[in-house]
Design a protein around this motif. Structure first.
Motif, PDB file in Angstrom:
ATOM      1  N   ALA A   9       6.120   7.204 -12.325  1.00  0.00           N
ATOM      2  CA  ALA A   9       5.451   6.420 -11.292  1.00  0.00           C
ATOM      3  C   ALA A   9       4.305   7.232 -10.698  1.00  0.00           C
ATOM      4  CB  ALA A   9       6.436   6.040 -10.201  1.00  0.00           C
ATOM      5  N   ASP A  15       2.523   2.881  -2.100  1.00  0.00           N
ATOM      6  CA  ASP A  15       3.195   2.279  -3.254  1.00  0.00           C
ATOM      7  C   ASP A  15       3.428   3.287  -4.370  1.00  0.00           C
ATOM      8  OD1 ASP A  15       3.133  -0.276  -2.105  1.00  0.00           O
ATOM      9  OD2 ASP A  15       1.205  -0.750  -3.018  1.00  0.00           O
ATOM     10  N   CYS A  20       5.276  -1.318 -16.615  1.00  0.00           N
ATOM     11  CA  CYS A  20       6.630  -1.765 -16.914  1.00  0.00           C
ATOM     12  C   CYS A  20       6.951  -1.630 -18.402  1.00  0.00           C
ATOM     13  CB  CYS A  20       6.784  -3.224 -16.479  1.00  0.00           C
ATOM     14  SG  CYS A  20       8.402  -3.924 -16.854  1.00  0.00           S
ATOM     15  N   HIS A  27       3.395  -2.777 -12.217  1.00  0.00           N
ATOM     16  CA  HIS A  27       4.249  -3.192 -11.121  1.00  0.00           C
ATOM     17  C   HIS A  27       4.097  -2.203  -9.977  1.00  0.00           C
ATOM     18  CE1 HIS A  27       7.414  -5.510 -13.743  1.00  0.00           C
ATOM     19  NE2 HIS A  27       6.176  -5.797 -14.095  1.00  0.00           N
ATOM     20  N   ARG A  28       4.137  -2.714  -8.754  1.00  0.00           N
ATOM     21  CA  ARG A  28       4.040  -1.885  -7.547  1.00  0.00           C
ATOM     22  C   ARG A  28       5.352  -1.982  -6.789  1.00  0.00           C
ATOM     23  NH1 ARG A  28      -1.453  -1.028  -7.196  1.00  0.00           N
ATOM     24  NH2 ARG A  28      -1.455  -0.083  -5.157  1.00  0.00           N
ATOM     25  N   HIS A  29       5.842  -0.846  -6.344  1.00  0.00           N
ATOM     26  CA  HIS A  29       7.057  -0.788  -5.533  1.00  0.00           C
ATOM     27  C   HIS A  29       6.742   0.027  -4.291  1.00  0.00           C
ATOM     28  CE1 HIS A  29       9.671  -2.384  -8.705  1.00  0.00           C
ATOM     29  NE2 HIS A  29       8.957  -1.658  -9.537  1.00  0.00           N
ATOM     30  N   GLY A  30       7.339  -0.332  -3.179  1.00  0.00           N
ATOM     31  CA  GLY A  30       7.152   0.438  -1.954  1.00  0.00           C
ATOM     32  C   GLY A  30       7.678   1.855  -2.122  1.00  0.00           C
ATOM     33  N   TYR A  35      11.950   7.611  -5.174  1.00  0.00           N
ATOM     34  CA  TYR A  35      12.125   7.418  -6.609  1.00  0.00           C
ATOM     35  C   TYR A  35      13.564   6.983  -6.860  1.00  0.00           C
ATOM     36  CZ  TYR A  35       7.670   9.794  -6.821  1.00  0.00           C
ATOM     37  OH  TYR A  35       6.358  10.132  -6.644  1.00  0.00           O
ATOM     38  N   ARG A  38      14.839   0.859  -9.811  1.00  0.00           N
ATOM     39  CA  ARG A  38      14.182  -0.337  -9.278  1.00  0.00           C
ATOM     40  C   ARG A  38      14.391  -1.476 -10.267  1.00  0.00           C
ATOM     41  NH1 ARG A  38      10.535   1.051  -5.133  1.00  0.00           N
ATOM     42  NH2 ARG A  38      11.319   3.026  -4.336  1.00  0.00           N
ATOM     43  N   HIS A  41       9.887  -6.370 -11.677  1.00  0.00           N
ATOM     44  CA  HIS A  41       9.340  -7.576 -11.065  1.00  0.00           C
ATOM     45  C   HIS A  41       9.250  -8.727 -12.057  1.00  0.00           C
ATOM     46  CE1 HIS A  41       7.181  -5.162  -7.675  1.00  0.00           C
ATOM     47  NE2 HIS A  41       8.488  -5.230  -7.501  1.00  0.00           N
ATOM     48  N   GLY A  52      15.917  -3.182 -15.093  1.00  0.00           N
ATOM     49  CA  GLY A  52      14.939  -2.443 -14.312  1.00  0.00           C
ATOM     50  C   GLY A  52      14.599  -1.154 -15.017  1.00  0.00           C
ATOM     51  N   LEU A  55      12.496   5.294 -11.670  1.00  0.00           N
ATOM     52  CA  LEU A  55      11.199   5.888 -11.392  1.00  0.00           C
ATOM     53  C   LEU A  55      11.366   7.399 -11.260  1.00  0.00           C
ATOM     54  CD1 LEU A  55       9.812   3.485  -8.645  1.00  0.00           C
ATOM     55  CD2 LEU A  55       9.595   3.310 -11.129  1.00  0.00           C
TER      56      LEU A  55
END
Length: 58
Positions: A9, A15, A20, A27-30, A35, A38, A41, A52, A55
């Protein structure tokens, strides 16, 4: 049972951004959750539900 893959990541502001391994899209994750695992999406759009990835830091 198939284990979810590990992906690198990249941090962009607040983010974590990944390409993916299931669909090939960004894909963006908060980043607040850090890590770890996840859910993709793209789940429900051809990716098996609940799939999933893990990360890891670049």
């Amino acid at each position: 049972m198939v284990e979810d893959p590990t992906v690198i990541a990249r941090r962009e502001g607040d983010d974590l951004v990944v390409i993916c391994p299931h669909c090939g899209e960004k894909h963006r994750h908060g980043a607040g959750g850090g890590y770890g695992h996840r859910i993709a999406h793209c789940s429900g759009r051809g990716t098996p539900a609940g799939r999933g990835y893990f990360l890891t830091e670049a």
